[in-house]
Write a protein that holds these residues in place. Structure first.
Motif, PDB file in Angstrom:
ATOM      1  N   UNK A  49       0.824  -1.213   0.000  1.00 44.47           N
ATOM      2  CA  UNK A  49       0.000   0.000   0.000  1.00 44.47           C
ATOM      3  C   UNK A  49       0.857   1.262   0.000  1.00 44.47           C
ATOM      4  N   UNK A  50       2.070   1.169   0.537  1.00 48.20           N
ATOM      5  CA  UNK A  50       2.998   2.307   0.437  1.00 48.20           C
ATOM      6  C   UNK A  50       3.302   2.607  -1.027  1.00 48.20           C
ATOM      7  N   UNK A  51       3.545   1.558  -1.809  1.00 45.76           N
ATOM      8  CA  UNK A  51       3.778   1.732  -3.247  1.00 45.76           C
ATOM      9  C   UNK A  51       2.545   2.331  -3.921  1.00 45.76           C
ATOM     10  N   UNK A  52       1.354   1.892  -3.492  1.00 45.33           N
ATOM     11  CA  UNK A  52       0.119   2.433  -4.059  1.00 45.33           C
ATOM     12  C   UNK A  52      -0.030   3.919  -3.745  1.00 45.33           C
ATOM     13  N   UNK A  53       0.240   4.293  -2.499  1.00 46.82           N
ATOM     14  CA  UNK A  53       0.113   5.705  -2.123  1.00 46.82           C
ATOM     15  C   UNK A  53       1.152   6.560  -2.844  1.00 46.82           C
ATOM     16  N   UNK A  54       2.346   6.008  -3.020  1.00 49.54           N
ATOM     17  CA  UNK A  54       3.387   6.754  -3.741  1.00 49.54           C
ATOM     18  C   UNK A  54       2.950   7.017  -5.182  1.00 49.54           C
ATOM     19  N   UNK A  55       2.380   5.997  -5.841  1.00 49.29           N
ATOM     20  CA  UNK A  55       1.912   6.176  -7.217  1.00 49.29           C
ATOM     21  C   UNK A  55       0.802   7.209  -7.279  1.00 49.29           C
ATOM     22  N   UNK A  56      -0.082   7.201  -6.293  1.00 47.58           N
ATOM     23  CA  UNK A  56      -1.188   8.163  -6.260  1.00 47.58           C
ATOM     24  C   UNK A  56      -0.662   9.571  -6.034  1.00 47.58           C
ATOM     25  N   UNK A  57       0.279   9.709  -5.112  1.00 49.00           N
ATOM     26  CA  UNK A  57       0.817  11.036  -4.817  1.00 49.00           C
ATOM     27  C   UNK A  57       1.610  11.622  -5.967  1.00 49.00           C
ATOM     28  N   UNK A  78      -3.888   3.860  -7.746  1.00 49.93           N
ATOM     29  CA  UNK A  78      -3.625   3.084  -6.531  1.00 49.93           C
ATOM     30  C   UNK A  78      -3.381   1.617  -6.887  1.00 49.93           C
ATOM     31  N   UNK A  79      -4.251   1.060  -7.734  1.00 47.59           N
ATOM     32  CA  UNK A  79      -4.120  -0.345  -8.105  1.00 47.59           C
ATOM     33  C   UNK A  79      -2.825  -0.607  -8.860  1.00 47.59           C
ATOM     34  N   UNK A  80      -2.462   0.305  -9.749  1.00 46.16           N
ATOM     35  CA  UNK A  80      -1.228   0.140 -10.516  1.00 46.16           C
ATOM     36  C   UNK A  80      -0.010   0.190  -9.599  1.00 46.16           C
ATOM     37  N   UNK A  81       0.000   1.140  -8.668  1.00 49.50           N
ATOM     38  CA  UNK A  81       1.106   1.224  -7.726  1.00 49.50           C
ATOM     39  C   UNK A  81       1.203  -0.014  -6.860  1.00 49.50           C
ATOM     40  N   UNK A  82       0.040  -0.540  -6.432  1.00 52.06           N
ATOM     41  CA  UNK A  82       0.043  -1.762  -5.622  1.00 52.06           C
ATOM     42  C   UNK A  82       0.560  -2.948  -6.424  1.00 52.06           C
ATOM     43  N   UNK A  83       0.187  -3.007  -7.700  1.00 45.65           N
ATOM     44  CA  UNK A  83       0.650  -4.101  -8.556  1.00 45.65           C
ATOM     45  C   UNK A  83       2.167  -4.111  -8.659  1.00 45.65           C
ATOM     46  N   UNK A  84       2.754  -2.949  -8.889  1.00 48.96           N
ATOM     47  CA  UNK A  84       4.203  -2.867  -9.086  1.00 48.96           C
ATOM     48  C   UNK A  84       4.971  -3.064  -7.787  1.00 48.96           C
TER      49      UNK A  84
END
Length: 541
Positions: A49-57, A78-84
């Motif tokens: 979820x940290x990766x998801x929040x980073x992608x969103x930000x 969010x989903x793309x960041x979580x995937x990666x």
């Protein structure tokens, strides 16, 4: 209270969910017994979820593509960041749940109760479809219950449906030991399901403004081993293999069949691209033949970020020894390898940028000292450090936080440490030294924006002083020297320069020469910091 879920609410939900996972990270790690007792589900969910929040930000200001709604676009990010960034079995499944939600929200103009219920049904189906052999009593069971609870609410009131989904998930979580023998034997509920319940409770809080009063699940009496059959599956496989894969859907389907024959705990989630086009997939499997698993990925497309974990090499962590009451130490967050080495030479324990509460707490306890000062070096980590103060207390460790906002302030603080002073006086002296160090950073603009220094365009050089844009330039060196002139115009005796990973050759020498020529009585110290994004960090004392 919200009647609809918009893009701003999606952003708040992501932040609130990540905060909840970080608060309960250790608890979830302790619950982790399936598929293997590796004790890292909480950590994996936090990292995902940290990766998801980073992608969103980083990308929330980009325009929605293909007619996507703003809230759908936000959740798609969010989903793309979580995937990666997905880590472990539960992290990969969570990424698929988020993608299932995004797929519904992208084409739904207004998200009210029925739309949320539909999205949860899509998320449950997507998650179950990604797992080769679904097992009840896991995260899949909990998300299915959330979808069923939302549907049975039969309401278009977003608040009613969010509460119904979270309540149904919580009840399903409590039943997971009845469905999975490994959980019953350990006397715990499913770790991944517990993480999802925290995310749904965070959604309820965002929508209603009220946090659900739901205590953490209690451990059940442990079932004697003789009364349950040995759990089959993952115990037969020695390695966990995970990688990202760029490939077409047809090739992924063939790879899925190959991996299914090699091992278990197979989860494959991805973008689901149109026929003939490549997408990005996250692959997770437990096997004995690591080479065959990776080769299956190579035959399907381009695997990368390959990680292999041998379960036998992960014994239960040894708890740190009791802290030395006479010892004191410092823990510093470092954004680059170069500055990390400098901090280490100053006698500090170093933690990489953007640590979780657990990682920072581990570093604090790992010093073996009873009194530890933490230098977070950015605002986001300062809040994490504040929680570590509370978490460290039961272990007999007193933690004080010097609220540094930049590595150059941390260098100033470490320079004045004096073991002959009391710990409290030393912390005060470090805080005063950090506060007396003005800090700045130079970077390139990523997008068009209006700043207090005027409008900027992508590629412009920005000079920020204590977080605020002061100068906008075209040439990196010219902007750096103008920044130093502006800062030294207000006084200063010592300049500290930290060059970033992308700094051009000769930049620091040219800046040093300018300061020596223009400000001959100012001392200059320069280090190769190695930090990303910022070619130059500046401190003036």
């Amino acid at each position: 209270m919200l009647e609809t879920l918009d893009a701003a609410a999606v952003r708040r939900w992501c932040a609130a969910g990540l905060a909840a996972l970080r608060r309960h990270q250790g608890e979830i790690d302790d619950l982790n017994v399936y598929p293997v007792p590796d004790g890292d589900t909480g950590t994996n969910l936090v990292l995902t979820l940290t990766s998801a929040q980073h992608a969103l930000g980083m990308d929330l200001d980009t325009s929605p593509e293909g007619g996507a709604t703003p809230h759908g676009h936000a959740l798609r990010l969010v989903a793309r960041g979580a995937l990666l960034g997905a880590r472990g079995n539960s992290g990969v499944i969570l990424a698929q749940i988020l993608r299932g939600l995004a797929d519904t929200f992208v084409s739904t103009p207004v998200v009210r109760g029925r739309a949320l219920a539909e999205a949860l049904r899509g998320a449950s189906a997507a998650a179950r479809g990604a797992v080769a052999h679904p097992v009840e009593g896991t995260l899949l069971t909990v998300v299915a219950a959330a979808a069923a609870g939302a549907t049975e609410a039969a309401s278009d009131d977003l608040r009613v449906v969010a509460r119904a989904a979270a309540g149904a998930a919580s009840r399903a979580l409590a039943r997971t030991p009845e469905q999975l023998p490994a959980l019953a034997r350990a006397g715990v509920v499913d770790a991944g399901g517990r993480g999802l319940c925290l995310l749904l409770d965070a959604l309820v809080e965002v929508v209603t403004g009220e946090a659900p009063a739901r205590p953490a699940p209690e451990r059940r009496p442990v079932r004697p081993p003789a009364s349950a059959a040995r759990e089959t599956g993952s115990d037969a496989y020695a390695y966990e293999v995970q990688f990202l894969l760029d490939a077409e859907a047809a090739a992924v389907a063939r790879m899925r069949a190959t991996l299914d024959a090699l091992g278990d705990s197979l989860v494959v989630v991805g973008d689901d691209p149109p026929p003939g086009e490549s997408g990005t997939w996250n692959v997770h499997v437990h096997v004995n033949d690591v080479g065959a698993a990776v080769e299956a990925g190579v035959e399907a497309g381009r695997p990368y970020r390959i990680s292999v974990t041998r379960f036998a090499d992960q014994p239960p962590p040894t708890p740190p020894p009791a802290p030395d009451g006479a010892a004191r130490s410092a823990v510093v967050v470092a954004p680059g390898a170069g500055i990390a080495a400098v901090f280490a030479r100053e006698g500090a324990a170093v933690v990489p940028a953007n640590p979780s509460i657990g990682e920072l707490l581990d570093a604090v306890r790992g010093t073996g000292a009873a009194r530890v000062v933490v230098l977070p070096n950015d605002a986001a980590t300062a809040s994490v450090a504040g929680e570590v103060v509370r978490q460290a207390h039961p272990f007999g460790v007193k933690v004080s936080v010097v609220p540094t906002r930049s590595p150059v302030q941390a260098l100033a603080a470490l320079a004045v440490r004096d073991p002959s002073r009391s710990f409290e006086d030393d912390v005060i002296a470090m805080a005063e030294a950090a506060g007396a160090c003005r800090y700045a950073e130079v970077c390139h603009a990523r997008r068009e924006a209006l700043t207090v220094a005027g409008p900027c365009r992508p590629g412009d050089v920005l000079a920020l002083v204590e977080g605020e844009v002061h100068l906008i330039g075209v040439d990196l060196l010219d902007t750096c020297t103008a920044l130093l002139d502006r800062m030294l115009g207000g006084g200063g005796e010592l300049v500290t320069l930290l060059t970033g990973a992308d700094a051009p050759a000769g930049l620091v020498d040219a800046v040093r020469a300018h300061v020596t020529r223009r400000w001959p009585f100012v001392e200059v110290q320069a280090y190769a910091g190695g930090q990303p994004h910022y070619p130059l960090l500046v401190g003036v004392e």
